[in-house]
Design an enzyme around this catalytic site. Structure first.
Site, PDB file in Angstrom:
ATOM      1  N   THR A 169      27.033  -7.675 -15.846  1.00  0.00           N
ATOM      2  CA  THR A 169      27.559  -6.878 -16.959  1.00  0.00           C
ATOM      3  C   THR A 169      25.909  -7.133 -18.221  1.00  0.00           C
ATOM      4  O   THR A 169      25.239  -7.143 -18.933  1.00  0.00           O
ATOM      5  CB  THR A 169      28.035  -7.988 -17.943  1.00  0.00           C
ATOM      6  N   ARG A 216      21.275  -0.789 -14.870  1.00  0.00           N
ATOM      7  CA  ARG A 216      21.102  -1.965 -16.161  1.00  0.00           C
ATOM      8  C   ARG A 216      19.817  -2.075 -16.294  1.00  0.00           C
ATOM      9  O   ARG A 216      19.904  -2.762 -17.166  1.00  0.00           O
ATOM     10  CB  ARG A 216      22.785  -2.862 -16.131  1.00  0.00           C
ATOM     11  N   PHE A 271      33.158 -10.809 -28.889  1.00  0.00           N
ATOM     12  CA  PHE A 271      32.575 -10.187 -29.132  1.00  0.00           C
ATOM     13  C   PHE A 271      33.691  -8.679 -29.223  1.00  0.00           C
ATOM     14  O   PHE A 271      32.591  -8.272 -29.599  1.00  0.00           O
ATOM     15  CB  PHE A 271      31.107 -10.317 -27.738  1.00  0.00           C
ATOM     16  N   GLU A 274      41.284   4.776 -17.549  1.00  0.00           N
ATOM     17  CA  GLU A 274      39.576   4.790 -18.348  1.00  0.00           C
ATOM     18  C   GLU A 274      40.580   6.803 -17.933  1.00  0.00           C
ATOM     19  O   GLU A 274      39.302   6.681 -19.032  1.00  0.00           O
ATOM     20  CB  GLU A 274      39.443   4.291 -17.657  1.00  0.00           C
ATOM     21  N   ASN A 290      24.722  -2.062 -22.760  1.00  0.00           N
ATOM     22  CA  ASN A 290      24.585  -2.405 -20.942  1.00  0.00           C
ATOM     23  C   ASN A 290      24.704  -0.932 -20.875  1.00  0.00           C
ATOM     24  O   ASN A 290      24.502  -1.236 -19.382  1.00  0.00           O
ATOM     25  CB  ASN A 290      25.259  -3.552 -20.547  1.00  0.00           C
ATOM     26  N   ARG A 317      29.922  -0.272  -8.824  1.00  0.00           N
ATOM     27  CA  ARG A 317      29.592  -1.885 -10.098  1.00  0.00           C
ATOM     28  C   ARG A 317      28.336  -2.487  -9.064  1.00  0.00           C
ATOM     29  O   ARG A 317      27.408  -3.140  -9.813  1.00  0.00           O
ATOM     30  CB  ARG A 317      30.690  -2.040 -10.011  1.00  0.00           C
TER      31      ARG A 317
END
Ligand code: UDP
Ligand code: MG
Length: 139
Positions: A93, A104, A59, A128, A114, A87
């Site tokens: 996900t 989500r 993907f 990040e 998402n 999370r």
């Protein structure tokens, strides 16, 4: 209050659907403090670098095309236990598997589109955050 940090991006599908304000509200109501935030469009190079861990996955090319398809909102969030708690707030996900009430579940349209990113470890949160915000550069 000080706590650990996590990094998030409100993804192009959610920004273009004008869910940004509602998602930021959910994040603040979830007990997270905003430490940094910006609105930008990822370049192909930056999206490829951000998701380099997935470069062998089938993907990957679609993911990079999607993440560069429109603007995003990138932010650094602070809370005790920030990575795990965020999370939980965003959900699985795949939105079809995300718990009721999660970001989500409410705003994502597919496993790819998402709605939102959340770091998966303290180490990746620092990497990040520094990828987008010079104030979070590691010395
Ligand atoms: N993704 C996808 N197809 C998949 C798995 C993931 O398009 O089968 C995308 C999706 O946007 C996801 C991102 O790639 O958020 C990164 O995948 P990861 O497994 O790290 O999921 P996350 O940590 O975002 O829940
Ligand atoms: Mg991930």
């Amino acid at each position: 209050m000080s706590g650990s940090i996590t990094f998030t991006m409100i993804k192009p599908d959610a920004v273009s659907a004008e869910h940004t304000g509602k998602i930021i509200n959910d994040i603040l109501e979830g007990g997270f403090n905003l430490k940094a935030m910006k609105y930008l469009r990822l370049t192909k190079e930056k999206a490829e670098a951000f998701y380099a861990v997935h470069k062998e996955r089938p993907f990957f090319a679609d993911l990079v095309a999607y993440m560069t398809s429109g603007p995003i909102v990138a932010a650094v969030l602070e809370k005790d236990n920030a990575v795990a708690d965020f999370r939980t707030l965003i959900g699985a996900t795949n939105p079809a598997e995300a718990a009721e009430g999660t970001i989500r579940k409410k705003y994502a349209t597919s496993i790819e589109a998402n709605a939102i990113h959340g770091s998966d470890s303290d180490e990746n949160a620092a990497i990040e955050a520094s990828f987008f915000f010079s104030s979070f550069e590691r010395y």
